[in-house]
Design an enzyme around this catalytic site. Sequence first.
Site, PDB file in Angstrom:
ATOM      1  N   MET A  95       0.671  -1.266   0.172  1.00 50.27           N
ATOM      2  CA  MET A  95      -0.082   0.013   0.015  1.00 50.27           C
ATOM      3  C   MET A  95       0.888   1.194   0.185  1.00 50.27           C
ATOM      4  SD  MET A  95      -3.275  -0.430  -0.317  1.00 50.27           S
ATOM      5  CE  MET A  95      -3.415   1.457  -0.362  1.00 50.27           C
ATOM      6  N   THR A 121      -5.014  -1.962   9.371  1.00 56.97           N
ATOM      7  CA  THR A 121      -6.378  -2.902   9.995  1.00 56.97           C
ATOM      8  C   THR A 121      -5.446  -3.748  11.016  1.00 56.97           C
ATOM      9  OG1 THR A 121      -5.680  -4.723   8.577  1.00 56.97           O
ATOM     10  CG2 THR A 121      -7.205  -3.303   7.749  1.00 56.97           C
ATOM     11  N   HIS A 161      -8.921 -12.595   0.636  1.00 57.89           N
ATOM     12  CA  HIS A 161      -7.650 -11.511   0.381  1.00 57.89           C
ATOM     13  C   HIS A 161      -6.657 -12.363  -0.046  1.00 57.89           C
ATOM     14  CE1 HIS A 161      -9.944  -8.663   2.835  1.00 57.89           C
ATOM     15  NE2 HIS A 161      -9.229  -7.803   1.934  1.00 57.89           N
ATOM     16  N   LYS A 173      -1.826 -11.200   3.518  1.00 58.99           N
ATOM     17  CA  LYS A 173      -2.636 -10.487   4.512  1.00 58.99           C
ATOM     18  C   LYS A 173      -2.435 -11.130   5.995  1.00 58.99           C
ATOM     19  CE  LYS A 173      -6.982  -8.007   5.294  1.00 58.99           C
ATOM     20  NZ  LYS A 173      -6.548  -6.996   5.650  1.00 58.99           N
TER      21      LYS A 173
HETATM   22  P1  NAD Z   1       2.842  -4.728   3.543  1.00 56.75           P
HETATM   23  O1  NAD Z   1       3.015  -5.893   4.341  1.00 56.75           O
HETATM   24  O2  NAD Z   1       2.897  -4.875   2.207  1.00 56.75           O
HETATM   25  O3  NAD Z   1       3.101  -3.538   4.442  1.00 56.75           O
HETATM   26  C1  NAD Z   1       3.568  -3.382   5.547  1.00 56.75           C
HETATM   27  C2  NAD Z   1       4.569  -2.381   5.493  1.00 56.75           C
HETATM   28  O4  NAD Z   1       5.019  -2.138   7.188  1.00 56.75           O
HETATM   29  C3  NAD Z   1       5.917  -3.283   5.293  1.00 56.75           C
HETATM   30  O5  NAD Z   1       6.716  -2.301   4.428  1.00 56.75           O
HETATM   31  C4  NAD Z   1       6.765  -3.591   6.641  1.00 56.75           C
HETATM   32  O6  NAD Z   1       8.054  -3.589   6.181  1.00 56.75           O
HETATM   33  C5  NAD Z   1       6.265  -2.277   7.411  1.00 56.75           C
HETATM   34  N1  NAD Z   1       6.511  -2.472   8.794  1.00 56.75           N
HETATM   35  C6  NAD Z   1       6.334  -3.979   9.172  1.00 56.75           C
HETATM   36  N2  NAD Z   1       6.734  -3.765  10.707  1.00 56.75           N
HETATM   37  C7  NAD Z   1       7.142  -2.650  10.990  1.00 56.75           C
HETATM   38  C8  NAD Z   1       7.804  -1.918  11.926  1.00 56.75           C
HETATM   39  N3  NAD Z   1       8.217  -2.560  13.194  1.00 56.75           N
HETATM   40  N4  NAD Z   1       8.435  -0.623  11.782  1.00 56.75           N
HETATM   41  C9  NAD Z   1       8.248  -0.064  10.540  1.00 56.75           C
HETATM   42  N5  NAD Z   1       7.734  -0.607   9.540  1.00 56.75           N
HETATM   43  C10 NAD Z   1       7.112  -1.842   9.560  1.00 56.75           C
HETATM   44  O7  NAD Z   1       1.050  -4.869   3.861  1.00 56.75           O
HETATM   45  P2  NAD Z   1       0.014  -3.760   2.947  1.00 56.75           P
HETATM   46  O8  NAD Z   1      -0.590  -4.780   1.986  1.00 56.75           O
HETATM   47  O9  NAD Z   1       0.787  -2.665   2.422  1.00 56.75           O
HETATM   48  O10 NAD Z   1      -0.974  -3.403   3.815  1.00 56.75           O
HETATM   49  C11 NAD Z   1      -0.753  -2.606   5.154  1.00 56.75           C
HETATM   50  C12 NAD Z   1      -1.772  -2.236   6.118  1.00 56.75           C
HETATM   51  O11 NAD Z   1      -2.648  -1.741   5.415  1.00 56.75           O
HETATM   52  C13 NAD Z   1      -2.376  -3.674   6.541  1.00 56.75           C
HETATM   53  O12 NAD Z   1      -2.749  -3.494   7.818  1.00 56.75           O
HETATM   54  C14 NAD Z   1      -3.632  -3.845   5.597  1.00 56.75           C
HETATM   55  O13 NAD Z   1      -4.601  -4.685   6.175  1.00 56.75           O
HETATM   56  C15 NAD Z   1      -3.906  -2.489   5.593  1.00 56.75           C
HETATM   57  N6  NAD Z   1      -4.704  -2.215   4.380  1.00 56.75           N
HETATM   58  C16 NAD Z   1      -5.698  -1.000   4.454  1.00 56.75           C
HETATM   59  C17 NAD Z   1      -6.680  -0.903   3.402  1.00 56.75           C
HETATM   60  C18 NAD Z   1      -7.670   0.260   3.935  1.00 56.75           C
HETATM   61  O14 NAD Z   1      -8.152   0.674   2.689  1.00 56.75           O
HETATM   62  N7  NAD Z   1      -7.880   0.688   4.955  1.00 56.75           N
HETATM   63  C19 NAD Z   1      -6.469  -1.104   2.158  1.00 56.75           C
HETATM   64  C20 NAD Z   1      -5.196  -2.477   2.029  1.00 56.75           C
HETATM   65  C21 NAD Z   1      -4.618  -2.678   3.144  1.00 56.75           C
END
Ligand code: NAD
Length: 218
Positions: free
Chosen positions: A15, A76, A130, A134
């Site tokens: 994201m 989330t 998903h 996820k």
């Molecule tokens: P992803 O795993 O690709 O990205 C998460 C990022 O967070 C990674 O780059 C990871 O390295 C980083 N991260 C993890 N631990 C960390 C830490 N301790 N310190 C700093 N960075 C850290 O996941 P994604 O698909 O990009 O989704 C991210 C979040 O967004 C999830 O919670 C997902 O469910 C949520 N999401 C929400 C929506 C929405 O519309 N609200 C849509 C899609 C995804």
Amino acid sequence: MRKIKYGLIGSSGKMGREIENVFSEAGNECVFKFDIDGEQKFATPELLIDFSLPEVLEETIDYIKTYNVPLIIGTTGLSNDQLEILKLLSQKIPVVQSYNFSIGIQLLLRMIESIKNDVKDWDIEIEETHHRFKKDKPSGTAIMIKNLIGKEVSISSLRLGNVPGVHTIQFGSLGEILKIEHQALSRRTFADGVLMSANFILKKQNGFYSFKDVINNK
Ligand code: NAD
């Protein structure tokens, strides 16, 4: 529309990268990034966007306090305590928090709101599908739908391939089935919603907002 200097928490994630693409196309500049490998700061951000993991929230809040800027958070799986912390924070700065930043899901929620009293005695089943990466289960969106229905409803979660997100709600009586489904075709739809939220939040002084508030303010 004026150009925004923003910061991204979870900048290397799926994201995070999608948000950077969409914001760049609109001429905005990512001036702060934070991910597992640390932070990069090119200038002071005007707002922060968090799409990471619940365990990162404490650091996000520290950054918000340091820069004293609005927060858009799509992460989330937040606990009730974490949501309360965000609400407390929003007394001082504006926060947009949503488990789904797509317009279609807002329309789906509107449909459910308008029929929920007519299907009180029907069976209700929620299913969400998903991608295999996820981390949380069930999805935040499925929880949002369940909360809106306001009673115990079972949620089935499927983790399959690279699906960005499908949510299906079925209502069944003895004589008929009503099915409402939303499919996100790419993550871009969420990133577009984040951009709308950024233009919304920069006009606010404080307060806790949902993506519904953003849409209604259009
Ligand atoms: P992803 O795993 O690709 O990205 C998460 C990022 O967070 C990674 O780059 C990871 O390295 C980083 N991260 C993890 N631990 C960390 C830490 N301790 N310190 C700093 N960075 C850290 O996941 P994604 O698909 O990009 O989704 C991210 C979040 O967004 C999830 O919670 C997902 O469910 C949520 N999401 C929400 C929506 C929405 O519309 N609200 C849509 C899609 C995804």
